[in-house]
Structure formats: structure tokens, C-alpha cells
Design a protein around this motif. Sequence first.
Motif, PDB file in Angstrom:
ATOM      1  N   ILE A  56      43.923  35.754  34.606  1.00 32.54           N
ATOM      2  CA  ILE A  56      43.203  36.773  35.375  1.00 32.54           C
ATOM      3  C   ILE A  56      44.031  38.048  35.448  1.00 32.54           C
ATOM      4  CG2 ILE A  56      42.437  37.451  37.693  1.00 32.54           C
ATOM      5  CD1 ILE A  56      40.478  35.553  36.619  1.00 32.54           C
ATOM      6  N   ARG A  57      43.354  39.175  35.315  1.00 34.41           N
ATOM      7  CA  ARG A  57      43.971  40.488  35.541  1.00 34.41           C
ATOM      8  C   ARG A  57      43.115  41.220  36.565  1.00 34.41           C
ATOM      9  NH1 ARG A  57      47.148  44.415  32.621  1.00 34.41           N
ATOM     10  NH2 ARG A  57      46.510  46.572  33.055  1.00 34.41           N
ATOM     11  N   VAL A  58      43.766  41.832  37.535  1.00 34.46           N
ATOM     12  CA  VAL A  58      43.069  42.585  38.582  1.00 34.46           C
ATOM     13  C   VAL A  58      43.675  43.978  38.650  1.00 34.46           C
ATOM     14  CG1 VAL A  58      42.414  42.687  41.020  1.00 34.46           C
ATOM     15  CG2 VAL A  58      42.778  40.456  39.915  1.00 34.46           C
ATOM     16  N   GLU A  59      42.823  44.992  38.646  1.00 36.03           N
ATOM     17  CA  GLU A  59      43.290  46.356  38.846  1.00 36.03           C
ATOM     18  C   GLU A  59      42.602  46.937  40.083  1.00 36.03           C
ATOM     19  OE1 GLU A  59      43.073  48.988  35.545  1.00 36.03           O
ATOM     20  OE2 GLU A  59      44.154  47.641  34.171  1.00 36.03           O
ATOM     21  N   ALA A  60      43.400  47.397  41.022  1.00 36.72           N
ATOM     22  CA  ALA A  60      42.878  48.035  42.234  1.00 36.72           C
ATOM     23  C   ALA A  60      43.464  49.444  42.297  1.00 36.72           C
ATOM     24  CB  ALA A  60      43.270  47.234  43.469  1.00 36.72           C
ATOM     25  N   ARG A  61      42.607  50.426  42.091  1.00 36.42           N
ATOM     26  CA  ARG A  61      43.020  51.834  42.096  1.00 36.42           C
ATOM     27  C   ARG A  61      42.086  52.586  43.036  1.00 36.42           C
ATOM     28  NH1 ARG A  61      45.885  53.121  37.060  1.00 36.42           N
ATOM     29  NH2 ARG A  61      45.863  51.323  35.647  1.00 36.42           N
ATOM     30  N   GLY A  62      42.559  52.926  44.214  1.00 38.21           N
ATOM     31  CA  GLY A  62      41.703  53.591  45.184  1.00 38.21           C
ATOM     32  C   GLY A  62      40.523  52.706  45.538  1.00 38.21           C
ATOM     33  N   ASP A  63      39.302  53.233  45.389  1.00 40.76           N
ATOM     34  CA  ASP A  63      38.114  52.441  45.706  1.00 40.76           C
ATOM     35  C   ASP A  63      37.588  51.659  44.496  1.00 40.76           C
ATOM     36  OD1 ASP A  63      37.084  54.471  44.159  1.00 40.76           O
ATOM     37  OD2 ASP A  63      35.518  55.069  45.588  1.00 40.76           O
ATOM     38  N   HIS A  64      38.295  51.721  43.376  1.00 41.41           N
ATOM     39  CA  HIS A  64      37.836  51.095  42.136  1.00 41.41           C
ATOM     40  C   HIS A  64      38.557  49.765  41.914  1.00 41.41           C
ATOM     41  CE1 HIS A  64      36.751  51.778  37.588  1.00 41.41           C
ATOM     42  NE2 HIS A  64      36.085  50.778  38.141  1.00 41.41           N
ATOM     43  N   ILE A  65      37.791  48.670  41.819  1.00 42.05           N
ATOM     44  CA  ILE A  65      38.348  47.340  41.605  1.00 42.05           C
ATOM     45  C   ILE A  65      37.735  46.747  40.340  1.00 42.05           C
ATOM     46  CG2 ILE A  65      38.527  44.978  42.516  1.00 42.05           C
ATOM     47  CD1 ILE A  65      38.445  46.189  45.328  1.00 42.05           C
ATOM     48  N   ARG A  66      38.603  46.237  39.466  1.00 43.52           N
ATOM     49  CA  ARG A  66      38.148  45.592  38.236  1.00 43.52           C
ATOM     50  C   ARG A  66      38.903  44.281  38.026  1.00 43.52           C
ATOM     51  NH1 ARG A  66      38.616  49.726  33.378  1.00 43.52           N
ATOM     52  NH2 ARG A  66      40.611  50.171  34.391  1.00 43.52           N
ATOM     53  N   THR A  67      38.229  43.325  37.407  1.00 47.20           N
ATOM     54  CA  THR A  67      38.874  42.050  37.080  1.00 47.20           C
ATOM     55  C   THR A  67      38.563  41.661  35.639  1.00 47.20           C
ATOM     56  OG1 THR A  67      37.010  40.610  37.693  1.00 47.20           O
ATOM     57  CG2 THR A  67      38.512  41.287  39.472  1.00 47.20           C
ATOM     58  N   TRP A  68      39.468  40.895  35.039  1.00 41.91           N
ATOM     59  CA  TRP A  68      39.288  40.355  33.698  1.00 41.91           C
ATOM     60  C   TRP A  68      39.568  38.857  33.728  1.00 41.91           C
ATOM     61  CZ3 TRP A  68      41.033  45.135  34.741  1.00 41.91           C
ATOM     62  CH2 TRP A  68      40.586  46.222  33.962  1.00 41.91           C
ATOM     63  N   LEU A  69      38.828  38.090  32.959  1.00 48.44           N
ATOM     64  CA  LEU A  69      39.059  36.659  32.787  1.00 48.44           C
ATOM     65  C   LEU A  69      39.317  36.395  31.311  1.00 48.44           C
ATOM     66  CD1 LEU A  69      39.058  33.651  33.594  1.00 48.44           C
ATOM     67  CD2 LEU A  69      36.562  33.681  33.392  1.00 48.44           C
ATOM     68  N   ASN A  70      40.513  35.899  31.017  1.00 44.03           N
ATOM     69  CA  ASN A  70      40.905  35.602  29.633  1.00 44.03           C
ATOM     70  C   ASN A  70      40.634  36.772  28.691  1.00 44.03           C
ATOM     71  OD1 ASN A  70      41.832  33.003  30.302  1.00 44.03           O
ATOM     72  ND2 ASN A  70      39.756  32.153  30.160  1.00 44.03           N
ATOM     73  N   GLY A  71      40.964  37.971  29.175  1.00 36.67           N
ATOM     74  CA  GLY A  71      40.906  39.159  28.342  1.00 36.67           C
ATOM     75  C   GLY A  71      39.602  39.927  28.346  1.00 36.67           C
ATOM     76  N   GLU A  72      38.555  39.394  29.005  1.00 33.59           N
ATOM     77  CA  GLU A  72      37.267  40.095  29.025  1.00 33.59           C
ATOM     78  C   GLU A  72      36.919  40.573  30.431  1.00 33.59           C
ATOM     79  OE1 GLU A  72      33.890  38.729  26.961  1.00 33.59           O
ATOM     80  OE2 GLU A  72      35.021  37.757  25.348  1.00 33.59           O
ATOM     81  N   LEU A  73      36.410  41.794  30.510  1.00 36.87           N
ATOM     82  CA  LEU A  73      36.062  42.400  31.790  1.00 36.87           C
ATOM     83  C   LEU A  73      35.003  41.574  32.516  1.00 36.87           C
ATOM     84  CD1 LEU A  73      36.431  44.933  33.634  1.00 36.87           C
ATOM     85  CD2 LEU A  73      34.476  45.932  32.416  1.00 36.87           C
ATOM     86  N   ARG A  74      35.225  41.341  33.804  1.00 31.25           N
ATOM     87  CA  ARG A  74      34.263  40.590  34.614  1.00 31.25           C
ATOM     88  C   ARG A  74      33.646  41.489  35.685  1.00 31.25           C
ATOM     89  NH1 ARG A  74      31.486  36.430  33.907  1.00 31.25           N
ATOM     90  NH2 ARG A  74      32.160  34.913  35.461  1.00 31.25           N
ATOM     91  N   ALA A  75      34.406  41.818  36.709  1.00 30.24           N
ATOM     92  CA  ALA A  75      33.889  42.656  37.798  1.00 30.24           C
ATOM     93  C   ALA A  75      34.346  44.098  37.609  1.00 30.24           C
ATOM     94  CB  ALA A  75      34.368  42.123  39.143  1.00 30.24           C
ATOM     95  N   ASP A  76      33.486  45.038  37.973  1.00 28.32           N
ATOM     96  CA  ASP A  76      33.799  46.461  37.866  1.00 28.32           C
ATOM     97  C   ASP A  76      32.943  47.184  38.891  1.00 28.32           C
ATOM     98  OD1 ASP A  76      34.310  49.074  37.194  1.00 28.32           O
ATOM     99  OD2 ASP A  76      33.955  48.829  35.049  1.00 28.32           O
ATOM    100  N   PHE A  77      33.560  47.578  40.002  1.00 27.16           N
ATOM    101  CA  PHE A  77      32.774  48.190  41.085  1.00 27.16           C
ATOM    102  C   PHE A  77      33.664  49.058  41.972  1.00 27.16           C
ATOM    103  CE2 PHE A  77      34.612  44.386  42.826  1.00 27.16           C
ATOM    104  CZ  PHE A  77      34.860  44.654  44.170  1.00 27.16           C
TER     105      PHE A  77
END
Length: 210
Positions: free
Chosen positions: A150-171
Motif C-alpha cells: 500500500i502507498r498513501v499520499e496525503a497532501r493538504g486536502d488531497h488523499i490518494r492510495t495505491w494497492l500493489n502499484g495501482e491507484l485506488r482512492a483519489d479524493f
Amino acid sequence: PLFNGENFSSWEQKGGKAKYRIDKGEIAGSAVSGTPNSFLCTKKQYGNFILEYEFKAEHPMNSGVQIRSQAFAEAKEIDLGNGKTRKVPQGRVHGYQVEIDPNKPQRMWIGGVYDEARRGWLFPGLRGGDKEKFTKQGKVLYKVKDWNRIRVEARGDHIRTWLNGELRADFKDELTTKGFIGLQVHGIGNKKELIGATIRWRNIRIKGLD
């Protein structure tokens, strides 16, 4: 590294009484009956960051990793926006959770984001995402009883996640901008078949972006 592989000196347990231990440099969390959701939480709080970790659900149990989460010393009413409020009990861990839910194979929303003890599902859910497409993708990406990344990026109000290299959540969501990170072992009620069910984490790393 967010975990030194040797002890829990920079972590503390909140909520329930699930058992956390160190095994071969990994964190293993095991379910116990009659206790609520348990969380092994960082003592330090993080705002903007990149978080990466691997997990393996040895049993089909619900779990997840809290980000930007909090637990109040006293019960407190919080503003959820749009005129809605919610009273959070003393000590209740709440906030964004990057989900692990192999216990629901018909759904497989692993890598989705759930708002623990507040608003429920954000992605897919309140903040977007096609539930049917998200399910199909999860079924393809998730490795049953194996290590998943899992990779998680939290930048300000923008949150994204990846599972095994593919983007999952983006909001985008601005309810909470900073908090601790917590490894969840979900409560199992009195389901005897899940006593001792274990989830593992390894290679937990974080990079601050502030």
C-alpha cells in the motif's frame, strides 16, 4: 522507517485489547473476543506525508491503517460539515482509515478509505468512486494470504492510495489535516472462529512533506 523492528517505543495501543507482538521484525496483530476495535498508534502526529507499508491478512478478517487520526481525552462533539455533528466518546479512535477487508470477498474494497467512527465510507462513497468498478479492481489486485503493498499520499486536502502499484482512492477532504497513524485489528465480537486471527505489517515507511 516508522517501526524499528525491535520494540514499540514510539507506539501506543488505543481502543481494544487485541494482541500486538513483534515477530521476525514484523508487527503481528491478533484478534481477541469481547473487545472493541484495537489500534497500535504512533505517538507522533503527521500531516502531509507519503506512507508505504506491506500487509498480509493470514485470516479473512477486517483491518486497516488509520491516518490523520485522533482520540480525545474527553468526549467531544465534532463538526462534520453541512450542519452535521457527531459526539465522539472518550478515547475513541476516529479518522481516515485505509481499509483492509478480505472478510468481504464479494466487495474487496481494500485500499479504499473509510472514516472511522465519523462518516463511514469516503471512497468509494461520500467523496466519489464507482463502487462496482472499485470492487472489480480490488478482486484483481488483492493477493489472498500473501503480502500486499500500500502507498498513501496525503497532501493538504488531497488523499490518494495505491494497492500493489495501482491507484485506488483519489479524493479531496479537509475535515482533518493532522493526526497519528494506527494499525487496526477489528473487533470480532464473540466469533470463536476468529480468535487469534492475525494480520501482519512490515516495511512501514513514511516521508514527511511539510
